[in-house]
Design a protein around this motif. Sequence first.
Motif, PDB file in Angstrom:
ATOM      1  N   ALA A 141       0.843  -1.199   0.000  1.00  3.83           N
ATOM      2  CA  ALA A 141       0.000   0.000   0.000  1.00  3.83           C
ATOM      3  C   ALA A 141       0.875   1.243   0.000  1.00  3.83           C
ATOM      4  O   ALA A 141       1.920   1.279   0.655  1.00  3.83           O
ATOM      5  CB  ALA A 141      -0.913   0.000   1.231  1.00  3.83           C
ATOM      6  N   TYR A 142       0.417   2.218  -0.751  1.00  5.07           N
ATOM      7  CA  TYR A 142       1.124   3.505  -0.773  1.00  5.07           C
ATOM      8  C   TYR A 142       0.161   4.593  -1.241  1.00  5.07           C
ATOM      9  O   TYR A 142      -0.683   4.356  -2.088  1.00  5.07           O
ATOM     10  CB  TYR A 142       2.320   3.474  -1.737  1.00  5.07           C
ATOM     11  N   GLY A 143       0.317   5.759  -0.673  1.00  5.94           N
ATOM     12  CA  GLY A 143      -0.498   6.885  -1.125  1.00  5.94           C
ATOM     13  C   GLY A 143       0.195   8.193  -0.828  1.00  5.94           C
ATOM     14  O   GLY A 143       1.066   8.262   0.039  1.00  5.94           O
ATOM     15  N   ASP A 144      -0.175   9.219  -1.573  1.00  8.88           N
ATOM     16  CA  ASP A 144       0.410  10.535  -1.328  1.00  8.88           C
ATOM     17  C   ASP A 144      -0.672  11.602  -1.146  1.00  8.88           C
ATOM     18  O   ASP A 144      -0.476  12.761  -1.444  1.00  8.88           O
ATOM     19  CB  ASP A 144       1.360  10.921  -2.464  1.00  8.88           C
ATOM     20  N   LYS A 145      -1.816  11.162  -0.665  1.00  6.92           N
ATOM     21  CA  LYS A 145      -2.893  12.120  -0.409  1.00  6.92           C
ATOM     22  C   LYS A 145      -2.507  13.020   0.769  1.00  6.92           C
ATOM     23  O   LYS A 145      -1.619  12.690   1.557  1.00  6.92           O
ATOM     24  CB  LYS A 145      -4.186  11.384  -0.057  1.00  6.92           C
ATOM     25  N   ASN A 146      -3.183  14.118   0.882  1.00  6.72           N
ATOM     26  CA  ASN A 146      -3.030  14.913   2.098  1.00  6.72           C
ATOM     27  C   ASN A 146      -4.394  15.430   2.517  1.00  6.72           C
ATOM     28  O   ASN A 146      -5.345  15.425   1.737  1.00  6.72           O
ATOM     29  CB  ASN A 146      -2.013  16.030   1.917  1.00  6.72           C
ATOM     30  N   PHE A 147      -4.466  15.859   3.765  1.00  8.15           N
ATOM     31  CA  PHE A 147      -5.759  16.210   4.343  1.00  8.15           C
ATOM     32  C   PHE A 147      -5.668  17.541   5.079  1.00  8.15           C
ATOM     33  O   PHE A 147      -4.690  17.792   5.789  1.00  8.15           O
ATOM     34  CB  PHE A 147      -6.197  15.118   5.327  1.00  8.15           C
ATOM     35  N   PRO A 148      -6.673  18.380   4.914  1.00  5.67           N
ATOM     36  CA  PRO A 148      -6.672  19.638   5.667  1.00  5.67           C
ATOM     37  C   PRO A 148      -6.942  19.368   7.139  1.00  5.67           C
ATOM     38  O   PRO A 148      -7.607  18.395   7.492  1.00  5.67           O
ATOM     39  CB  PRO A 148      -7.828  20.417   5.033  1.00  5.67           C
ATOM     40  N   ILE A 149      -6.418  20.216   7.982  1.00  5.33           N
ATOM     41  CA  ILE A 149      -6.660  20.084   9.419  1.00  5.33           C
ATOM     42  C   ILE A 149      -7.720  21.124   9.796  1.00  5.33           C
ATOM     43  O   ILE A 149      -7.486  22.320   9.644  1.00  5.33           O
ATOM     44  CB  ILE A 149      -5.365  20.315  10.210  1.00  5.33           C
ATOM     45  N   PRO A 150      -8.871  20.672  10.245  1.00  8.58           N
ATOM     46  CA  PRO A 150      -9.974  21.619  10.472  1.00  8.58           C
ATOM     47  C   PRO A 150      -9.639  22.691  11.512  1.00  8.58           C
ATOM     48  O   PRO A 150      -9.918  23.859  11.295  1.00  8.58           O
ATOM     49  CB  PRO A 150     -11.128  20.728  10.961  1.00  8.58           C
ATOM     50  N   ASP A 151      -9.070  22.293  12.623  1.00  9.09           N
ATOM     51  CA  ASP A 151      -8.804  23.264  13.678  1.00  9.09           C
ATOM     52  C   ASP A 151      -7.319  23.181  14.033  1.00  9.09           C
ATOM     53  O   ASP A 151      -6.904  22.417  14.899  1.00  9.09           O
ATOM     54  CB  ASP A 151      -9.674  22.948  14.910  1.00  9.09           C
ATOM     55  N   ARG A 152      -6.520  23.993  13.326  1.00  8.31           N
ATOM     56  CA  ARG A 152      -5.061  23.882  13.449  1.00  8.31           C
ATOM     57  C   ARG A 152      -4.572  24.182  14.855  1.00  8.31           C
ATOM     58  O   ARG A 152      -3.658  23.547  15.354  1.00  8.31           O
ATOM     59  CB  ARG A 152      -4.382  24.818  12.451  1.00  8.31           C
TER      60      ARG A 152
END
Lengths: 579, 139
Positions: free
Chosen positions: A203-214
């Motif tokens: 498995a491998y991925g390069d997605k990223n995700f926003p952080i709602p409350d930094r």
Amino acid sequence: MVPEERVLNILHLDLDRLSWKKETRADLGDYLGGVGLASKLFAERWRPTMRPLDPEQPVVLAIGPLSTVFPLVTKTAAVFHSPLTGEWGESYAGMRLALALRFAGWDALVITGRAAQPVYASVAPDRVSFRDARGLWGLSTEETGRILREWEAGRGHRSIIRIGPAGERGVAFAGVNVDTYRHFGRLGLGAVFGAKNLKALAAYGDKNFPIPDRKAYRAVYDEVFRRAVNTGLLEKYHGLGTAGNIMVLDGLGALPTRNLRQSRFEHAARISGEAFAKQTLLRKLACPGCPVGCIHIGLYRRRFDTGHEYESTALAYDHELIYALGSLLGIGETDGVYALIEKVELLGLDAITSGVLLAWATEALEKGLLSADELEVRLAFGEPEGYLAALDRVVGQPNDLYRTLARGLEAAAHTYGGRDFALTLGGHEMAGYHTGYGFLLGQAVGARHSHLCNAGYAADQDLGPDFDAGVLVDRLIAEEKWRQVLNSLCICLFGRGLWDRETVRAALECLGIEAGGSFLTDLGDRIFRLKNKVKREMGFDFGTLRFPRRCLETPTLQGRLDEAVLKDLLKRYIAKAGV
Amino acid sequence: MARVLTVKHMNRCIACYSCMLACTRTVSGRFSLAASAIQIRTRGGLQSKLAADVCLGCAEPACAAACPPEALRPRPGGGVRFTRARCDGCGACVAACIARVIRMDPEDDRPIVCVQCGACAKYCPHDILEMAAVREGGA
């Protein structure tokens, strides 16, 4: 409660057709992830009329919402039908699988069917490819990993999980090796992979995700990180690692030795965490997202010819391995333990079950229950050579004896006798803590018959010999229910001291997941009941639990145990658990 | 004096990736490994050593020299400053970087550039990373 919009991405792999599909589930957010999600998905799909290795039986792998997002949230949960016990199978592995699934965008994988020929699956964001793995069949876990590294993207950030010959040949306690140094070890997931002709999964991925409350995220992250690195809470894991338990348990009279004829080992110091560290420690490694680095890698160096002819291997050691492949087999030097660790690693076996099985076989041979001819090798406590040869035969299964041994200790003792000294609890080979009633009862009644179900060994150490029966039983039930929450989040149980309820709630809220009120308590209770319901459907019955006589004969840290007390505790547990 | 990121004790790395996660969390407010300006990798499986790909903090950065719109400019003390508004996503900086640490962010087609903030070093549990003055004569 969790927000309605929390949609989980489930990847279904159909090995019959070598096809995949993405399913989005908005109705499973209440299970959070990890073992909660995996248990629900497994319960939806498993077939009560079919046996564990039937291709239709599902394997579910799942991560949680906090996976890799916060320190020490590093595990991937696996739920399956165990070929070892014939009932609930559940196992956890660290290293990079959770990270890879997270960045590939998958909350869970459901694997069903059986490929027509050996394959491996490569999982990426919104894509899965299958590759003919006939050439890999028969290869060790190490060589399989080496070859797949050449094919797969994402060096250093991917995960490659694979089985060895043991899984291919249906050994009921074969595991799945994860990224060289970690495993789905217990309860036979490797045999399930083998029955599906699934040699490996990458498995491998390069997605990223926003952080709602930094701001809130940073505050919670920093606090957990600080406590993990700068306080003494995890000192044990920073320092000697779990191998530090060897001397502690020996000192308590709770270290199973020579098939539990003894609970102290005269050579404990020679295979202690201190000895491994001083003589062999090369370096430490961590699961991604964990600053602790509890994975201790040692150098196994041996001379193979006269002169300066040496070969060497880097192997991970831990308490359970040193117990099962060391003290329980009477092996009192690090090289002997390493030789066995290397063998179970390459073959893809569960280390604990391997050691417990061999310890029983040694005694069964002494007592004449096993034929020396059929065994083909000499088994004797303290002598690794015979054990190494026997493990090859357990996988190769050259005769009826080894075909039976490959089914695990319960099956072997059922066929050949010696149940009094066959160290299984609920059909699962015991872990390395002969602490007392809490451990014995806890492992027997736990959903997966593991010391990780409810930490009975810790209850024994905390409550001592004058414990109150009601308090002990309540504690085991409460611990098992809370662990459903931790395991739904896939928090490493070494870090459970950092992850109290308030910290869990605060972390979930950073991601927009409301977990206030009684949500977490209810979740733990719900999963506990779900697992026990499926277990009952699989044939589990509290009434048939047995406690090996050997466990009652050899003193624990609570002294010698009384069967009547144990039966009373079990009765109380059944009444209070309500399952 | 301005300081740049330096890898001091790579053999102590435990591959916890806390540095990478700190980089993206701090610089771009994302949870990501791919968008991190520092990349920890194995050299060939976990039995091998680990490697850190970091901006070398060049005193005379080739990436800046190669940047047509001058979105990258030499930073006093080493490394570069990135002005996102000037960048047209041509990728010349990627080709120019001898250490091959600059990559394009698939999210916005702009380079991922180390801003020398030191967030990664702050979260390294083994003090492997350090902010240090750049060496005389370049990186």
